[in-house]
Enzyme design. Sequence first.
Site, PDB file in Angstrom:
ATOM      1  CG  ASP A   1      -6.174  -1.630  -0.616  1.00 29.86           C
ATOM      2  OD1 ASP A   1      -5.807  -2.663  -0.021  1.00 29.86           O
ATOM      3  OD2 ASP A   1      -6.483  -1.622  -1.816  1.00 29.86           O
TER       4      ASP A   1
ATOM      5  CG  ASP B   1      -7.389  -7.589  -4.804  1.00 30.28           C
ATOM      6  OD1 ASP B   1      -8.287  -6.928  -4.253  1.00 30.28           O
ATOM      7  OD2 ASP B   1      -6.192  -7.236  -4.815  1.00 30.28           O
TER       8      ASP B   1
END
Length: 696
Positions: free
Chosen positions: A451, A519
Amino acid sequence: MIETVNGGRTWLLSGPSSSYAVHLTDDDELLHLHWGPRITTDDARALAAVGLPPYRPFESPLDGHEEYPVEGGPRFVRPALSVRTPRVRGIEWSSAGARVHGDELRVRCTDAVTGLGLTLHYRMRDDADVVERWTTLTHEGSGPALEVLRADAATWTLPERDSWRLSQLHGRWAAESRLTRTPLAHGEHVLGSRRGHTGHQHLPWVALDDGSATEEGGEVYGCALGWSGSWRICTARLSDGRVQITGGAGYDDSGLLRLAPGQSYVSPVFAGLWCGGGFGAASRAWHSWQLAHVVPDASAVRPVLYNSWEATGFDIHEEQQRALAVRAADLGVELFVVDDAWFGRRTGDRAGLGDWTPNPERFPRGLKPLADEVHALGMRFGIWIEPEMVNPDSDLYRAHPDWVQHHPGRTRTEFRNQLVLNLARDDVREHLWRQLDALLSSAPVDYVKWDFNRCFTDAGWPGDEYPQRLWVEHVHALYELVDRLRAAHPGVAFESCSGGGGRIDLGILARADQVWTSDNTDPLDRLAIQYGFSQLHPARVMAAWVTDSPNVQLNGRRSSLRFRFVSAMAGVLGIGGDLTEWSEAELAAARGWVELYKRIRPVVQHGELYRLRPPDGGLSAVQYVRGDETVVLAWLQAQHHGERPPLLRLRGLDASASYVCPESGAVYRGAVLTHHGLATGLVGDLDATVIRLRRQ
C-alpha cells in the site's frame, strides 16, 4: 518486423495490422511519417519524399512533424527534452546513426556542445500492434554535469483530421477511472500527477479519435505511460490542426536529475496503439499486449481472496483471524489476507508504520503459526504492508528521523499521521530490503498487498547537492526493491495498492500480479470504475471485493448479495465482509457464487472483453469470450415504468454456430444473439445475473 529503406534513413515498424514509420532527412531532422494501418516500404518511401511544409511566417516547418522535439533551434512546440549546463541551454542534434537489435530500433543523436547522447528506442512485437517507445540520455562528454530539466519518453504524432475527440480517465479517491470524452480544442490539454505517485485523479492514458469512433468501429489512437511517480501527458492541438502527444516522468520542467560524464538516464516506456476497430477492439489489443508482455505470470489464474480489513479494522489478533480463516475456507476462498495492524505498536493509524515485525501481544508466536493453519485449511496466506511510509510514533522514526523526505526548518506534513521515507537514499533502501526479506523468510507468505496511503508534500533531501532527484529515484528504488523481493521469493505474489487505485500504471503492472482498483467496494459505484478501468487494463489484474450491506464505508447503500457478487466477478474476485455477521443463508449463497466464479474464471480473467452496455443508469453488461466459452455479466440499476430491459446484443460469436446455456439447456443461434439479442430476465432495482454459453 522492422524494415529499412532510403539508404538506411527511413524505418518502418509493422505489427499484425498497423505500421509506424520515421525518416531522417539529409539535414538530420528526424521526422514522423506514419502511424496507422499497415503500409508497405513503397508507401513509406512515398511519404518520406513529401518533405516538410513550406515556410509560413511566425511558424516552424518542424513543429508537428518531428519525432522528438527538443528545446533549442527553430521550434515552438512543447519540447520533449530540455537540458542546461552552466553556459548553455538547449540542444542541436547531429545524427549518430541507427541500429536494429532484434525487434528494437535504436536511433541515435548527439549534441557537440553539451556532449549529450540521445537514443530513441522503438519496439513493435510480432504479436501486437502496440509500439513501445522510450529514451536513453547519456553524458558522453567530459565537461560539467548536465541538468536534465525534462526528458519525456516519446512524442506521438497523429495524422491530419478535421477534428479530434479526447478520451481520458479522471477521478478522485473512491471514485477512480471515470471515463470522459470531450472535443479537443486548439492548445494544450495536460494530464498528470505532481503527488509522487500515479494518483487517483488521472490514469496515465489518453485515447483520440475523430469524433466518429464507437465501441465497435472507427480509428482510435491510444497512449499509456509506464511510470509510478509524478508524470505528465500533454496533448497539443497545434495552430494548423495537427496533434502531438508528449509524455514522461515528472510533472513540470523544474528538473529531473543531473548527469555527470558517463552517467545515463532511461525514461519509462510510453506505449502507443492504433486500432481500426473502435474503442472495444483497442481495449482488447491493450489487454492482450499487457498479458503477453507486461504482467508477470499472467497465464496463471488469480485466486479468490478474503481480506480481513473491513471485518476487523485495526482491532485484530491471532484467534480472531483464525476464526475468519475457517469461515473463508468454508466458502471456497483460496487466499486469506491479514490486512493492517499485525505489526509494531499498530493499534490505530498513529503508530507502527516502519516496524515490520509482528505485534507480540496480538501475534505472540509471530505470523508463522497462523500462516501454517491457513495453509492447512487449503488456502494461501497473505499480508498487508506499507513500506514507503513511517509513523513518527515508531521505532524506525525515533532511530532515523533524517530518513524521511523533509526540508530543513520546515514543518513535516503528516497525512494519515504518517511521513514518506526517502527511498532514494541507499541506507533506507537497504534497510527496507533487510526487513522485508526477513519478514517473507520468517513465515510462509504467499501474497503481499503493498500500500501507499499518502502523497509527497515535503520532497526535500537535506545535504544532497541535487535533492529534487528523489522524485525520480524514489520510483526507481521502489521498482528495484520489489524486483529484488520477487527474485528472492519467487512464490510470493504482489498486489499494488495506493488508498485504492492511486498507483495503477504499466510500470507497476510489470511487477505486480494484480492491483487494488478502488477503496470503494459499493457494487453500483464499482460498475463505472470498472468500466473505465477496462478501457486500458485487463480483468486479470482488476481486484474487486464483495463487502457488507449496507455499505458502511461510503454511502450506506443496501444491495443484494447477488448484485454484490456479480459486480465483483467482473475481475479478480475477493471477499471483504465480516463473515462472522453473515447468516447461514448468506454463507450458503456465497459458497454457490464462489463456485460459479471458479467455473467462469478462466474466461473472465483470460478471455476477450466486450463492453455491451455502459453503466449509465439502466441495464449494463460486459461479455467475455474465450474459445468456445462465453460469459455475460449483466446488471440492472433500475427498471422504469414496468418496461422490460432491452435485449443484449452479444459480440465476438460465430454467427453460424449454436450456443447452449449449461444451466438452462436453452440453445441460441449466434446470428440471433448478435443481431437481435439475449433477454437477461432482470427486473426491479439492483438486479444482476451471470449467463454462460458454450458453442456446440
